[in-house]
Design a protein around this motif. Sequence first.
Motif, PDB file in Angstrom:
ATOM      1  N   ARG A 195       0.849  -1.193   0.000  1.00 60.00           N
ATOM      2  CA  ARG A 195       0.000   0.000   0.000  1.00 60.00           C
ATOM      3  C   ARG A 195       0.880   1.236   0.000  1.00 60.00           C
ATOM      4  NH1 ARG A 195      -2.822   3.686   3.365  1.00 60.00           N
ATOM      5  NH2 ARG A 195      -1.536   3.165   5.158  1.00 60.00           N
ATOM      6  N   SER A 324      -8.556  11.653  -2.818  1.00 62.44           N
ATOM      7  CA  SER A 324      -8.615  11.210  -4.217  1.00 62.44           C
ATOM      8  C   SER A 324     -10.014  11.325  -4.804  1.00 62.44           C
ATOM      9  CB  SER A 324      -8.146   9.752  -4.318  1.00 62.44           C
ATOM     10  OG  SER A 324      -9.002   8.902  -3.563  1.00 62.44           O
ATOM     11  N   ASP A 432     -16.235  -5.199   0.256  1.00 63.56           N
ATOM     12  CA  ASP A 432     -15.108  -5.922  -0.342  1.00 63.56           C
ATOM     13  C   ASP A 432     -15.184  -7.433  -0.165  1.00 63.56           C
ATOM     14  OD1 ASP A 432     -14.221  -3.342  -0.815  1.00 63.56           O
ATOM     15  OD2 ASP A 432     -12.844  -3.325   0.885  1.00 63.56           O
ATOM     16  N   ASN A 501     -15.179   6.641  -1.769  1.00 65.71           N
ATOM     17  CA  ASN A 501     -13.761   6.391  -2.028  1.00 65.71           C
ATOM     18  C   ASN A 501     -13.571   5.157  -2.901  1.00 65.71           C
ATOM     19  OD1 ASN A 501     -10.887   6.853  -1.552  1.00 65.71           O
ATOM     20  ND2 ASN A 501     -10.970   5.023  -0.279  1.00 65.71           N
ATOM     21  N   ARG A 502     -14.401   4.143  -2.699  1.00 68.11           N
ATOM     22  CA  ARG A 502     -14.309   2.946  -3.536  1.00 68.11           C
ATOM     23  C   ARG A 502     -14.825   3.222  -4.944  1.00 68.11           C
ATOM     24  NH1 ARG A 502     -14.162   1.312   1.541  1.00 68.11           N
ATOM     25  NH2 ARG A 502     -13.291  -0.739   2.073  1.00 68.11           N
ATOM     26  N   ALA A 504     -14.604   5.958  -6.468  1.00 68.51           N
ATOM     27  CA  ALA A 504     -13.597   6.786  -7.140  1.00 68.51           C
ATOM     28  C   ALA A 504     -12.485   5.944  -7.761  1.00 68.51           C
ATOM     29  CB  ALA A 504     -13.008   7.791  -6.152  1.00 68.51           C
ATOM     30  N   ARG A 505     -12.340   4.690  -7.324  1.00 70.64           N
ATOM     31  CA  ARG A 505     -11.303   3.821  -7.890  1.00 70.64           C
ATOM     32  C   ARG A 505     -11.738   3.175  -9.202  1.00 70.64           C
ATOM     33  NH1 ARG A 505     -10.446   0.485  -2.316  1.00 70.64           N
ATOM     34  NH2 ARG A 505     -10.069   2.266  -0.937  1.00 70.64           N
ATOM     35  N   ASN A 507     -12.286   2.613 -12.895  1.00 65.28           N
ATOM     36  CA  ASN A 507     -11.589   3.126 -14.078  1.00 65.28           C
ATOM     37  C   ASN A 507     -12.526   3.044 -15.279  1.00 65.28           C
ATOM     38  OD1 ASN A 507      -9.957   3.762 -16.220  1.00 65.28           O
ATOM     39  ND2 ASN A 507      -8.369   2.252 -15.755  1.00 65.28           N
TER      40      ASN A 507
END
Length: 649
Positions: A195, A324, A432, A501-502, A504-505, A507
């Motif tokens: 990480r 982010s 998750d 936040n997840r 935003a990951r 793609n």
Amino acid sequence: MPGGRILFADNDETFRTTRARFLTGYDIVHASSAEEAEQVLQNQWIHLAILDIRMQDDAEEQDVSGLLLAKQDTYRSVPKIMLTGFPNYRDVREALGPLLDGLPPAIDFIAKQDGPEVIVEAVEQAFARYVRINWELDIQSNDRHPITFPSLVMFMETSLEGELLSQRARELEDLFRGLFYDKSQITLGRILWQRMGHVALTVFAFQAGTLPESFVVVFGQHATMLQATQRYQTFAPKTQDKLGTVLNIRKETTHFAVNAYTLVNADLESVQTLADFYKIVPDKLFHTSLEYLFQTSLTAWHQNKKIPENTKTLASLYDERFDSISYNALTEIINILRHQASSLDIYIEHDAEFLKVHIYGQVHTYPDPIRVLQRQPVIEQPVVLFNTPGTLSGDNILTDTSGQIWLTDFADAGLAPLLWNIVALEAIIRFDWTETSDLRALYDMEHSLTASSFSKLDMRDIAPPLRKPVRAIQMIRQHATRLVGAELLPYHIGMLYEAANRLARFNPNAHYPTSEMVRFIHILIAAAMLGEMIQRDQQHPTAGKTPEERGIRIDPDERAVWVDGVRITLRGQSFDLLCDLYNHANQLCTRRDLVERVFKQVYDETDRSQINRLNTAISRLRDQIETDPGHPRYLLTEPGGGYRLTLPK
């Protein structure tokens, strides 16, 4: 024995080349200026540097370019020998002066007038005292988890290749050879996590005549690792040496730094990450580890110190933690996900204010979660910060079948909102670790998590594959209620940020398998439901509830029960038992009273079946009305063989 690599920097080429010939067995890298020397230090792995103080003009007394290079903090881990043809007391004192952390600018000072034997002896002493690399160390790799140093470097610097990658790999290998200087063999075990440019792996060290030792070794790029070390040293509780993770050895090079931690009372070969542990053990064992994490590990880190935050809102603190998140990018992501959802039998509409989910023949309208975040939800209570170990994940928490917990990632250790770690754990399990591609089942789970009593979840409509995560979430929430009671708005705000936040990951240019696309759509739906909860909580805060709403209320004609304003379903004997206790609220009800009034039996104190039946009924009722049955607020056991239903007057 491999020779070390020495940087020899001097603008006097004749002196440099003649002296270098005497340094046999070493790999000499030449530089004729401070600029060239710095380029070498930046790009190559150097064990020792020999620097002329004056590298621009030997006749210029003000020229201390070599000394300035030696004093740069970036290269403090490289031992340096200073040279000059014009020694003076001031330069010697400045070069050899001590630093609070790391080596002084120079470890030795040599006049150029001295013979070559002086520099040879100085180099030999420098390697023995300061470089300290165990060239004979036997480095093995676990056959099941083969590890190479180039592969470890690629975890930290993914763009490296060719000679530069080779240099970094050699530097990292020498870092391990220095870290385990007094060992004869080490075995690189398994990678636990990676990480933010940091990597953690298990290492087993051996030396003849001593017991084997095991370590969790965390390494990464120099600057970020030093920051992580400082955070650990500043914030780790003093009880770490008794119950947790102890920083045992640390070492650094120009580009990397490493910490070797000892896990107290751990058999590192049987320890597992919390994520792996969750997959293979029954609920009871997993819940034991969670209980240890909450009651022992995090409690020790919190240190009973509450620090009020008077300048920032809770939302702004989460914004800083999740820097982010781009709201414009999230809008694009939501539009992509809603189109993908249609192929999975769920239709989603999205406009400037609302997100509508079509499922089970109905339309459910939720506020746009992006708008909820942009409006910075506000809580009336002041924000309180606690000391925390940083960002928790399923990989950086270690445990075993005894239930003990060891934390291993301290890069973000420091002050954070009270529920920071608890919210993060629920988010990990909720977003998750759910193992289904059935979006409808996930929708039902989210409905239960947001529509049920916060810590007493209705699992009747939960699909079997999702019951394990929901039970774990229920336990996490029970712990949260011990900390904050009914003030749940901060919890929901934190969970919405975890979901965002997840998202935003995601793609937009990548191709995802169906299971991963389902996961992102699930998180989007959860974010919408959380946004609705936050809006509702802000309009009707728990703190504004009447005492009656905060307690228990019964409508006997409708056989309806409300606990803290939330309607629950009780049937049969559980309802009858609660009604009897309710009619005698705040009074002692003996076992005789309850057996005769509820069971309609003559009480016999020698009849164990009566006592067992009553104990079972009480336990079942607590499960239904208490947020944390292990720490009941309403249905209390009284010494002497009775019970009391305690309600607000």
